[in-house]
Write a protein that holds these residues in place. Structure first.
Motif, PDB file in Angstrom:
ATOM      1  N   SER A  59       0.855  -1.183   0.000  1.00  0.00           N
ATOM      2  CA  SER A  59       0.000   0.000   0.000  1.00  0.00           C
ATOM      3  C   SER A  59       0.891   1.233   0.000  1.00  0.00           C
ATOM      4  O   SER A  59       2.028   1.180   0.470  1.00  0.00           O
ATOM      5  N   HIS A  60       0.374   2.348  -0.524  1.00  0.00           N
ATOM      6  CA  HIS A  60       1.207   3.555  -0.529  1.00  0.00           C
ATOM      7  C   HIS A  60       1.447   4.043   0.893  1.00  0.00           C
ATOM      8  O   HIS A  60       2.370   4.804   1.149  1.00  0.00           O
ATOM      9  N   ASN A  61       0.636   3.565   1.853  1.00  0.00           N
ATOM     10  CA  ASN A  61       0.851   3.890   3.269  1.00  0.00           C
ATOM     11  C   ASN A  61       2.052   3.137   3.855  1.00  0.00           C
ATOM     12  O   ASN A  61       2.556   3.507   4.904  1.00  0.00           O
ATOM     13  N   CYS A  62       2.454   2.046   3.182  1.00  0.00           N
ATOM     14  CA  CYS A  62       3.508   1.182   3.734  1.00  0.00           C
ATOM     15  C   CYS A  62       4.703   1.047   2.799  1.00  0.00           C
ATOM     16  O   CYS A  62       5.390   0.031   2.799  1.00  0.00           O
ATOM     17  N   GLN A  63       4.945   2.068   2.000  1.00  0.00           N
ATOM     18  CA  GLN A  63       5.963   1.949   0.956  1.00  0.00           C
ATOM     19  C   GLN A  63       7.374   1.711   1.493  1.00  0.00           C
ATOM     20  O   GLN A  63       8.182   1.059   0.828  1.00  0.00           O
ATOM     21  N   SER A  64       7.678   2.193   2.694  1.00  0.00           N
ATOM     22  CA  SER A  64       9.047   2.006   3.209  1.00  0.00           C
ATOM     23  C   SER A  64       9.334   0.537   3.540  1.00  0.00           C
ATOM     24  O   SER A  64      10.490   0.147   3.710  1.00  0.00           O
ATOM     25  N   ARG A  65       8.279  -0.287   3.624  1.00  0.00           N
ATOM     26  CA  ARG A  65       8.486  -1.722   3.823  1.00  0.00           C
ATOM     27  C   ARG A  65       9.266  -2.342   2.671  1.00  0.00           C
ATOM     28  O   ARG A  65       9.977  -3.330   2.841  1.00  0.00           O
ATOM     29  N   LEU A  66       9.100  -1.758   1.507  1.00  0.00           N
ATOM     30  CA  LEU A  66       9.724  -2.319   0.312  1.00  0.00           C
ATOM     31  C   LEU A  66      11.247  -2.333   0.415  1.00  0.00           C
ATOM     32  O   LEU A  66      11.916  -3.158  -0.199  1.00  0.00           O
ATOM     33  N   ASN A  67      11.800  -1.407   1.190  1.00  0.00           N
ATOM     34  CA  ASN A  67      13.254  -1.390   1.424  1.00  0.00           C
ATOM     35  C   ASN A  67      13.732  -2.714   1.986  1.00  0.00           C
ATOM     36  O   ASN A  67      14.768  -3.249   1.581  1.00  0.00           O
ATOM     37  N   TYR A  68      12.968  -3.249   2.955  1.00  0.00           N
ATOM     38  CA  TYR A  68      13.358  -4.494   3.616  1.00  0.00           C
ATOM     39  C   TYR A  68      13.256  -5.681   2.656  1.00  0.00           C
ATOM     40  O   TYR A  68      14.048  -6.615   2.742  1.00  0.00           O
ATOM     41  N   LEU A  69      12.282  -5.632   1.761  1.00  0.00           N
ATOM     42  CA  LEU A  69      12.150  -6.707   0.773  1.00  0.00           C
ATOM     43  C   LEU A  69      13.320  -6.694  -0.199  1.00  0.00           C
ATOM     44  O   LEU A  69      13.878  -7.738  -0.530  1.00  0.00           O
ATOM     45  N   LEU A  70      13.699  -5.489  -0.642  1.00  0.00           N
ATOM     46  CA  LEU A  70      14.809  -5.359  -1.585  1.00  0.00           C
ATOM     47  C   LEU A  70      16.152  -5.707  -0.937  1.00  0.00           C
ATOM     48  O   LEU A  70      17.096  -6.096  -1.621  1.00  0.00           O
ATOM     49  N   GLN A  71      16.237  -5.560   0.380  1.00  0.00           N
ATOM     50  CA  GLN A  71      17.465  -5.907   1.106  1.00  0.00           C
ATOM     51  C   GLN A  71      17.525  -7.399   1.440  1.00  0.00           C
ATOM     52  O   GLN A  71      18.545  -7.882   1.918  1.00  0.00           O
ATOM     53  N   SER A  72      16.430  -8.102   1.199  1.00  0.00           N
ATOM     54  CA  SER A  72      16.403  -9.525   1.570  1.00  0.00           C
ATOM     55  C   SER A  72      16.083 -10.412   0.373  1.00  0.00           C
ATOM     56  O   SER A  72      16.940 -10.619  -0.483  1.00  0.00           O
ATOM     57  N   TRP A  73      14.855 -10.897   0.272  1.00  0.00           N
ATOM     58  CA  TRP A  73      14.579 -11.954  -0.708  1.00  0.00           C
ATOM     59  C   TRP A  73      14.308 -11.453  -2.129  1.00  0.00           C
ATOM     60  O   TRP A  73      14.424 -12.211  -3.088  1.00  0.00           O
TER      61      TRP A  73
END
Length: 366
Positions: A59-73
């Motif tokens: 969600s655009h409310n949770c976009q900073s979560r994507l950083n953790y995805l790109l740093q992991s799997w």
């Protein structure tokens, strides 16, 4: 006599030579076949990535979560070699476009931005619609696997698992959400459903059967009509309407609904290494656990099991021995959760204020 002995010796050598030649040929044959079989198996596991479409919902409310995805799997290699699509409600003026552009395929649903049933069911309908659209272009697609933006996915384990299953048969794979099943209104029957918090996979055969029921106009309306969340309604359609049972692999698909003392705090490194998904609840963990898990799994893959195990035991036991670190925590990566937290704090402050005022009045009267 000497001639007879020489002939006998010659015949004996010839027999030995033939025996060794035959054995050598047989050994070569089996070795070649074994290599071919292992090569085929490897290709089968590798090529499965081309036959799976991966959806990650955010969600655009949770976009900073994507950083953790790109740093992991979700590495650059994964983005290049897999059919991975990021599904969001909308791209707004506050969207970090640099972060979003890291994903090659971004789909806007324009669904409501809340975490209510209508929002979730709307996004789910768009996920199915996207698969059917992609399947027209990529006819080789056999699986749809969808995940949330707060999950870690071990893609190697996912590929190995799905490569052993025949997608031409209806399969609904995930983690059971409620033990004992969910009761159907106006009926004595119950059904199981896979929680979206652990990730879910649908085979091509099942997706064909689901198509009439998951239209963008139909699914959200029926979802609300039944009073069910998106994952519960999909389970209702599959188990009750289509009569296809959930293939539950609770030991490898993990969600945020699991209790800490019965799950994460007791996971061994082997549990971590053999798991397919791990879900993390926003009120218990910050998402920086995702890259940590990814690094531990990479250490095992590099034959550094002992190092990984020492590190894992230290991290797990430290968290277990410091429960105060988990108190009053929330996921700072979601703006919507920050708002909810602020509202909760304001509400508690008002309650405390009323209690103090009431106590003062009581003291004055006495």
């Amino acid at each position: 006599m000497q001639r007879y002995t020489r002939r006998y010796t010659l015949y004996f050598r010839l027999v030995i030579f033939l025996f060794l030649s035959i054995n050598f040929c047989l050994l070569l044959f089996f070795t070649t076949n074994q290599n071919r079989n292992s090569h085929f198996s490897f290709n089968k596991t590798t090529n499965i990535a081309n036959r799976i479409v991966l959806f990650v919902r955010t969600s655009h409310n949770c976009q900073s979560r994507l950083n953790y995805l790109l740093q992991s799997w979700i590495s650059r290699n994964v983005l290049k070699k897999s059919n991975l699509y990021l599904i969001t409600d909308r791209i707004s003026t506050i969207t970090n476009l640099t972060l979003l552009n890291s994903f090659h395929n971004v789909i806007q649903t324009h669904c409501p931005e809340t975490h209510n049933r209508i929002d979730l069911c709307c996004k789910t309908a768009y996920e199915f619609q996207l698969f059917y659209s992609l399947n027209k272009i990529k006819s080789n697609l056999e699986w749809l696997c969808r995940f949330d933006d707060d999950q870690y996915v071990n893609l190697n384990n996912l590929y190995k698992y799905l490569s052993q299953i025949n997608a031409s048969k209806p399969y609904y794979i995930g983690r059971t959400s409620i033990n004992g099943g969910l009761k159907i209104s106006n009926s004595n029957r119950t059904y199981s459903f896979a929680t979206y918090g652990a990730g879910v996979c649908f085979s091509h055969a099942l997706l064909k059967q689901l198509r009439p029921h998951v239209n963008i106009k139909i699914l959200p309306r029926n979802c609300i009509k039944r009073g069910l969340s998106d994952d519960a309604y999909i389970g209702y359609l599959i188990e009750f309407v289509l009569n296809v049972s959930l293939t539950a692999i609770n030991d490898r698909f993990h969600s945020h609904l699991e209790k800490l003392d019965k799950s994460f705090r007791n996971y061994s490194l082997d549990d971590l290494f053999h798991g397919i998904t791990f879900g993390f609840s926003w009120d218990r963990y910050k998402l920086d656990w995702l890259p940590i898990i990814h690094h531990l799994i990479n250490l095992i893959n590099q034959n550094q099991y002992e190092t990984a195990n020492h590190l894992w035991l230290f991290l797990r036991n430290y968290e277990k021995e410091h429960p105060e670190n988990l108190k009053d925590k929330y996921d700072e990566s979601c703006i919507s959760y920050q708002r909810l937290r602020n509202q909760s704090i304001e509400l508690q402050m008002r309650k405390n204020k009323k209690i103090i005022q009431h106590s003062k009045k009581h003291i004055r009267r006495s």
